[in-house]
Scaffold this active site. Structure first.
Site, PDB file in Angstrom:
ATOM      1  N   HIS A 163       0.822  -1.225   0.000  1.00  0.00           N
ATOM      2  CA  HIS A 163       0.000   0.000   0.000  1.00  0.00           C
ATOM      3  C   HIS A 163       0.853   1.271   0.000  1.00  0.00           C
ATOM      4  O   HIS A 163       0.340   2.352  -0.214  1.00  0.00           O
ATOM      5  CB  HIS A 163      -0.940  -0.012   1.204  1.00  0.00           C
ATOM      6  N   ASP A 372       3.408   9.481  -0.884  1.00  0.00           N
ATOM      7  CA  ASP A 372       2.249   8.701  -0.464  1.00  0.00           C
ATOM      8  C   ASP A 372       2.030   7.590  -1.482  1.00  0.00           C
ATOM      9  O   ASP A 372       2.134   7.839  -2.686  1.00  0.00           O
ATOM     10  CB  ASP A 372       1.004   9.618  -0.442  1.00  0.00           C
TER      11      ASP A 372
END
Ligand code: G6P
Length: 463
Positions: A163, A372
């Site tokens: 992720h 991110d």
């Protein structure tokens, strides 16, 4: 013709989100929802750490069934939590994967704790896996788990999804035993990344450092007689769930309260876990620069930062909290008037419904992480905008989401000038331009949703 039965799925992740916890703020809610619906469709189990610490490891599994989904969790001893979760996962891998060598700690002890916990988790989940099950492991806490399962004779299809970002090779090699870690990952049949950038870095590492045979076009990696496929699967949101939340009474109330309290000013919003990767102090500097450049506009803009605390036992998280409080205080001290303050900083989480209300009341969203994996706040914000009067998304070019959402106002989050310019652009953006950008963005957010993500990953793992 006899129908082919669909395979069960065994999902393994550090945290297990049970269905009753759905609706909890942010990305986790979406992921939990999608995995829960895939689990309902396929049947299977969601296994992971309970989040609780115990005195001694017993390996006892707590099996529960909620709303058609079976969860299986185990407690970990205090020392495991310290070394595996606070230590190696969140003081070594997390900062390293977010390009923060300055915050990365390399401790042999925590590395050993990480391996021990992965071994323990494999030992506990192993007996729950049946022939033909598809096994899907998630995130940086569990990189070696697949290999630990193989060592126990499990030859099912095993997939892994990261992720977070995957760092460039020249950063990653600063990790002691980096080669050992990546070798364990090649026990997976399929490895998914959020974006092409992280995928390319991984393939580059495998070729350069391991000497694996890599076919860049297909993502096929051949190493010591085993083949792994690596691909990008950008995660999306549960669009229908999010838009339904935006239509609840709780959302309407939150929207109204925020609007009323802004008293005519445009509200800009940021919603982030309090994490140094999110670029929060840098964002506040950008807002400060905006008010320095346009002092009159303190009557036009109010910024609301929602930042629930996270990983509070790790020092760097306490530092970021202190820094943010200080910067917010400075700007409010310098720029507030007796009846208005330009920044509201809220140190707590809200339900997804309330967040949707806030998103609708805010004509600007600032999503400006320094790095991110994806960032689902950007997608949630777009999902709930009014098509006739949509808000503007200001998005960091370093968020994985920027690779799909380049119609947002893209910024360099390290530059206060760039942030100030973007806020100015967003504040004055004509309706037509807002609509044009929104229409392009909503299409991606709606179509490349979490169901699409789950389906493509699972069918590639099956194939
Ligand atoms: C990121 C990670 C997830 C993690 C979440 C919350 O999104 O990729 O694996 O669950 O942060 O962090 P926490 O440490 O509270 O689980």
């Amino acid at each position: 013709m006899e129908e082919c039965p669909i395979a069960r799925i065994v999902v393994i992740s550090n945290r297990v989100a049970v269905p009753k916890a759905r609706g909890v703020a942010g990305a986790q809610g979406g992921l939990a929802g999608a995995l829960n619906s895939a689990l309902k469709e396929h049947g299977g189990i969601w296994f992971g750490w309970s989040g609780a610490a115990c005195e001694e490891f017993t390996g006892q599994i707590d099996l529960q069934r909620h709303d058609g989904v079976t969860t299986a969790t185990i407690d970990l001893p205090e020392q495991d939590v310290e070394e595996y979760y606070n230590g190696y996962a969140n003081s070594t891998l997390w900062p390293l994967f977010h390009y923060r060598l300055d915050l990365t700690e390399y401790e042999r002890q925590t590395g050993m704790g990480y391996e021990r916990v992965n071994e323990r988790l494999a030992g506990s989940v192993g007996p729950l896996i049946e022939d033909g099950d598809l096994v899907w492991v998630h995130d940086y806490h569990l990189l070696p788990l697949g290999e630990r399962l193989r060592a126990r004779g499990i030859d099912n299809r095993i997939g892994f999804f990261l992720h977070t970002p995957w760092p460039p090779t020249n950063l990653f090699v600063s990790l002691p035993f980096h080669e050992r870690l990546v070798r364990t990952m090649l026990a997976y049949d399929l490895i998914g990344f959020q974006t092409e950038t992280w995928l390319e870095s991984f393939l580059h590492y495998c070729r350069k450092e391991l000497g694996a045979e890599v076919d860049e076009a297909s993502g096929r990696i051949s190493f010591e007689g085993h083949e792994t496929l690596a691909r990008a699967y950008p995660i999306g949101i549960d669009f229908d769930h999010v838009t339904a939340q935006a239509n609840t009474e709780a959302a309407r109330e939150a929207e109204e309260r925020l609007r009323d309290s802004a008293r005519g000013r445009t509200a800009a919003i940021g919603v982030d876990r309090l994490d140094y990767s999110k670029g929060l102090p840098e964002r506040i500097d950008g807002i400060g620069r905006f008010f320095d450049t346009y002092p009159d506009r303190v009557r036009d803009l109010v910024y609301i930062q929602i930042a629930p605390t996270s990983r509070e036992d790790v020092d760097s998280y306490q530092d970021i909290r202190n820094m943010l409080e200080q910067k917010t205080g400075q700007i409010n001290g310098a720029r507030s008037e007796f009846d208005i303050a330009p920044i509201r900083y809220v140190n707590r989480g809200y339900s997804l419904a309330e967040l949707c209300g806030f998103y609708r009341a805010s004509k600007i969203a600032l999503v400006t992480p320094l790095r991110d994996g994806m960032n689902l706040v950007a997608k949630e914000y777009i999902a709930v905008q009014d098509p006739e009067d949509p808000g503007v998304l200001v998005l960091s070019r370093f968020a994985g989401a920027a690779q799909q959402m380049d119609e947002a106002v893209l910024v360099n989050p390290h530059s206060p000038d760039d942030l100030a310019r973007a806020i100015h652009t967003a504040l004055d953006m004509p309706l037509e331009e807002r609509k044009r950008r929104y229409e392009a963005l909503i299409k991606t957010v709606r179509d490349e949703n979490i169901q699409h993500w789950t389906k493509t990953f699972v069918s590639d793992l099956e194939a």
